[in-house]
Design a protein around this motif. Structure first.
Motif, PDB file in Angstrom:
ATOM      1  N   ARG A 102      -7.174   4.331  -3.289  1.00 21.35           N
ATOM      2  CA  ARG A 102      -6.530   5.620  -3.044  1.00 21.35           C
ATOM      3  C   ARG A 102      -6.498   5.890  -1.549  1.00 21.35           C
ATOM      4  O   ARG A 102      -7.512   5.790  -0.864  1.00 21.35           O
ATOM      5  CB  ARG A 102      -7.277   6.732  -3.778  1.00 21.35           C
ATOM      6  CG  ARG A 102      -7.105   6.659  -5.288  1.00 21.35           C
ATOM      7  CD  ARG A 102      -7.691   7.866  -5.997  1.00 21.35           C
ATOM      8  NE  ARG A 102      -7.389   7.818  -7.426  1.00 21.35           N
ATOM      9  CZ  ARG A 102      -7.713   8.761  -8.289  1.00 21.35           C
ATOM     10  NH1 ARG A 102      -8.354   9.858  -7.860  1.00 21.35           N
ATOM     11  NH2 ARG A 102      -7.411   8.648  -9.569  1.00 21.35           N
ATOM     12  N   TYR A 152       1.648   3.174   6.244  1.00 19.51           N
ATOM     13  CA  TYR A 152       2.363   4.431   5.997  1.00 19.51           C
ATOM     14  C   TYR A 152       3.334   4.676   7.161  1.00 19.51           C
ATOM     15  O   TYR A 152       2.933   4.667   8.325  1.00 19.51           O
ATOM     16  CB  TYR A 152       1.350   5.565   5.897  1.00 19.51           C
ATOM     17  CG  TYR A 152       1.891   6.956   6.147  1.00 19.51           C
ATOM     18  CD1 TYR A 152       2.755   7.565   5.238  1.00 19.51           C
ATOM     19  CD2 TYR A 152       1.511   7.665   7.287  1.00 19.51           C
ATOM     20  CE1 TYR A 152       3.229   8.844   5.467  1.00 19.51           C
ATOM     21  CE2 TYR A 152       1.970   8.949   7.511  1.00 19.51           C
ATOM     22  CZ  TYR A 152       2.834   9.537   6.601  1.00 19.51           C
ATOM     23  OH  TYR A 152       3.304  10.812   6.829  1.00 19.51           O
ATOM     24  N   PHE A 206       2.783   1.923  -6.344  1.00 19.66           N
ATOM     25  CA  PHE A 206       2.306   3.071  -5.584  1.00 19.66           C
ATOM     26  C   PHE A 206       2.629   4.317  -6.403  1.00 19.66           C
ATOM     27  O   PHE A 206       3.746   4.459  -6.915  1.00 19.66           O
ATOM     28  CB  PHE A 206       2.980   3.170  -4.222  1.00 19.66           C
ATOM     29  CG  PHE A 206       2.476   2.168  -3.215  1.00 19.66           C
ATOM     30  CD1 PHE A 206       1.208   2.299  -2.667  1.00 19.66           C
ATOM     31  CD2 PHE A 206       3.281   1.116  -2.802  1.00 19.66           C
ATOM     32  CE1 PHE A 206       0.748   1.381  -1.736  1.00 19.66           C
ATOM     33  CE2 PHE A 206       2.830   0.201  -1.866  1.00 19.66           C
ATOM     34  CZ  PHE A 206       1.551   0.338  -1.326  1.00 19.66           C
ATOM     35  N   SER A 207       1.648   5.202  -6.525  1.00 24.13           N
ATOM     36  CA  SER A 207       1.844   6.430  -7.289  1.00 24.13           C
ATOM     37  C   SER A 207       1.400   7.628  -6.463  1.00 24.13           C
ATOM     38  O   SER A 207       0.336   7.604  -5.846  1.00 24.13           O
ATOM     39  CB  SER A 207       1.043   6.409  -8.599  1.00 24.13           C
ATOM     40  OG  SER A 207       1.411   5.314  -9.405  1.00 24.13           O
ATOM     41  N   LEU A 208       2.205   8.685  -6.460  1.00 22.86           N
ATOM     42  CA  LEU A 208       1.799   9.952  -5.879  1.00 22.86           C
ATOM     43  C   LEU A 208       0.881  10.646  -6.877  1.00 22.86           C
ATOM     44  O   LEU A 208       1.178  10.687  -8.067  1.00 22.86           O
ATOM     45  CB  LEU A 208       3.032  10.822  -5.613  1.00 22.86           C
ATOM     46  CG  LEU A 208       2.787  12.192  -4.986  1.00 22.86           C
ATOM     47  CD1 LEU A 208       2.254  12.041  -3.561  1.00 22.86           C
ATOM     48  CD2 LEU A 208       4.075  13.014  -4.995  1.00 22.86           C
ATOM     49  N   TYR A 265       7.198   9.885  -9.490  1.00 23.92           N
ATOM     50  CA  TYR A 265       7.014   9.370  -8.128  1.00 23.92           C
ATOM     51  C   TYR A 265       6.047   8.171  -8.139  1.00 23.92           C
ATOM     52  O   TYR A 265       5.136   8.051  -7.329  1.00 23.92           O
ATOM     53  CB  TYR A 265       6.497  10.463  -7.202  1.00 23.92           C
ATOM     54  CG  TYR A 265       7.426  11.632  -7.137  1.00 23.92           C
ATOM     55  CD1 TYR A 265       8.718  11.492  -6.623  1.00 23.92           C
ATOM     56  CD2 TYR A 265       7.041  12.895  -7.620  1.00 23.92           C
ATOM     57  CE1 TYR A 265       9.589  12.569  -6.578  1.00 23.92           C
ATOM     58  CE2 TYR A 265       7.906  13.963  -7.570  1.00 23.92           C
ATOM     59  CZ  TYR A 265       9.189  13.794  -7.056  1.00 23.92           C
ATOM     60  OH  TYR A 265      10.072  14.856  -7.021  1.00 23.92           O
ATOM     61  N   THR A 266       6.282   7.291  -9.102  1.00 26.96           N
ATOM     62  CA  THR A 266       5.555   6.024  -9.194  1.00 26.96           C
ATOM     63  C   THR A 266       6.555   4.896  -9.046  1.00 26.96           C
ATOM     64  O   THR A 266       7.554   4.847  -9.768  1.00 26.96           O
ATOM     65  CB  THR A 266       4.806   5.899 -10.535  1.00 26.96           C
ATOM     66  OG1 THR A 266       3.799   6.906 -10.612  1.00 26.96           O
ATOM     67  CG2 THR A 266       4.142   4.530 -10.657  1.00 26.96           C
ATOM     68  N   VAL A 297      -2.020   8.979  -2.285  1.00 22.94           N
ATOM     69  CA  VAL A 297      -1.256   7.915  -2.945  1.00 22.94           C
ATOM     70  C   VAL A 297      -2.239   6.909  -3.534  1.00 22.94           C
ATOM     71  O   VAL A 297      -3.248   6.562  -2.907  1.00 22.94           O
ATOM     72  CB  VAL A 297      -0.319   7.213  -1.948  1.00 22.94           C
ATOM     73  CG1 VAL A 297       0.343   5.999  -2.601  1.00 22.94           C
ATOM     74  CG2 VAL A 297       0.740   8.180  -1.444  1.00 22.94           C
ATOM     75  N   CYS A 323      -2.725   3.042  -5.082  1.00 23.86           N
ATOM     76  CA  CYS A 323      -2.135   1.698  -5.169  1.00 23.86           C
ATOM     77  C   CYS A 323      -2.878   0.927  -6.247  1.00 23.86           C
ATOM     78  O   CYS A 323      -4.110   0.771  -6.181  1.00 23.86           O
ATOM     79  CB  CYS A 323      -2.240   0.977  -3.834  1.00 23.86           C
ATOM     80  SG  CYS A 323      -1.589  -0.713  -3.869  1.00 23.86           S
TER      81      CYS A 323
END
Length: 387
Positions: free
Chosen positions: A33, A67, A100-102, A113-114, A154, A156
């Motif tokens: 994370r 990022y 990647f997921s918010l 948002y994944t 985010v 991972c």
């Protein structure tokens, strides 16, 4: 001939064996994370600015996450945040997929948002970075409810498809399937820790004086270990009154130190035996000293009922029987009940020419003085039988 051929064919069919194999595919997963703190200031940085996280381990490999608040490869108007997974190794990875997921305020991934990547490979050259240049728009992030106090998180997820394992037998497949992936059990190092205990003397509660006069040497040891290894030591320690033992300071604390005295064993021999008691192995020694040390250690092992040490000494002596050593080795074997070693010595002396050479050595006098029965036995076995 036809009948013979038919029989051979039938025999061949009966002797044939079937085989089976299985391909096993294992998945190893890891998760990291990443918190992006200070989103507003990051929007004021140059367009080509990016930041990379600290390295982390996941699914057996080392990774980082880059990022980029303005995205990479995007125009200024796109207003996308980009994320990349960066591989930290050099060799090609196993096949893997990642996402990647918010995360929402509760720490759960937001499906909308994944972003997930298909199965891919990384290597340290041409495919070191993979990711999503259009992970999420700034506008969508602001309205998602996931941006709190100018920060968002985010997650991972990385799943590696580990080695394709080929098994030649069903039993092997079952054993491999039951074994934990990626676990390698090292060999036991108990002897290392116990050897360290001997050298550092922590908690030693026995002082053993070996020899007498100016030749005496004192060794510190642990009563519990001596008793566990040798029934003779156990009996002697039980006979030693602990209540009458003096109190000494060891390592900042006080312990009652029992004292023992041992005669009839050379200090260097006792030291080697003590090393074995703690480590189950013998210390290194020069080849020229092996026979004499093994003979003395065998006697000490017999005295303290250290069966494994006694056999180790027998083995060393069996490999080093020669004209100048066979007589003294034979005496030791006879005195301490080593039948295999005794037979090896007698077999060597029975070889034509060896007996006369042995009779010319000083060691032969030891046989006559200490083990005359052995010479009589040797002579009787070789006396011709008359009917």
């Amino acid at each position: 001939m036809a009948t013979v051929a038919a029989l051979l064919s039938a025999a061949g069919r009966r002797l044939s064996r079937s085989s089976a194999s299985t391909i096993i595919c294992r998945e190893v997963s890891g998760r990291h994370r990443l918190t992006i703190d200070g989103c507003a200031p990051s929007t004021k940085l140059p367009r080509d600015w990016s930041a990379t996280s600290k390295a982390f381990e996941a699914a057996g490999y080392t990774w980082q996450i880059t990022y980029a608040p303005y995205g990479y490869g995007n125009s200024w108007r796109d207003k996308y945040i980009s994320l990349q997974l960066v591989y930290g190794g050099h060799q090609r990875t196993d096949p893997l997929h990642f996402s990647f997921s918010l995360l929402d305020p509760a720490g759960d991934p937001v499906p909308a948002y994944t972003r997930s990547a298909e199965v891919c490979w990384f290597n340290g050259e041409s495919a070191r970075k993979l990711g999503f240049r259009d992970f999420i728009r700034w506008e969508d992030l602001q309205y998602s409810g996931c941006l709190r106090d100018d920060r968002f998180v985010v997650q991972c997820d990385i799943t590696v498809i580990k080695d394709w394992a080929l098994s030649a037998a069903a039993a092997d497949v079952a054993a491999a399937a039951d074994a934990p992936a990626g676990v390698a059990v090292p060999p036991s190092d108990l002897h290392v820790h116990l050897g360290s205990l001997l050298s550092k003397k922590h908690g030693a509660d026995v002082a053993i004086t070996v020899g007498s006069g100016g030749e005496a040497t004192t060794y510190d040891a642990h009563a519990w270990l001596l008793a566990a290894r040798s029934p003779v030591f156990e009996a002697e320690l039980l006979a030693t009154s602990k209540d009458k033992s003096p109190v000494v300071v060891v390592g900042g604390g006080s312990v009652r130190r029992r004292r023992m005295e041992i005669q009839g064993v050379e200090p260097k021999v006792f030291e080697a035996m003590l090393h074995f008691v703690y480590t189950d192995a013998l210390p290194e020694m020069a080849e020229r000293d092996v026979v004499a040390m093994a003979q003395s250690l065998l006697a000490a092992a017999h005295r303290y009922e250290l069966g494994r040490l006694k056999l180790m000494c027998e083995e060393m002596l069996c490999k080093r029987i020669e004209v100048n050593t066979v007589a003294s080795t034979l005496v030791v074997a006879e005195q301490h009940g080593c039948r295999a070693l005794k037979d090896a010595c007698l077999a060597f002396m029975a070889v034509p020419g060896n007996l006369k050479a042995v009779m010319d050595t000083e060691g032969y006098e030891k046989i006559k003085a200490n083990c005359p029965a052995v010479l009589l036995e040797f002579a009787m076995e070789r006396m011709p039988v008359t009917v």
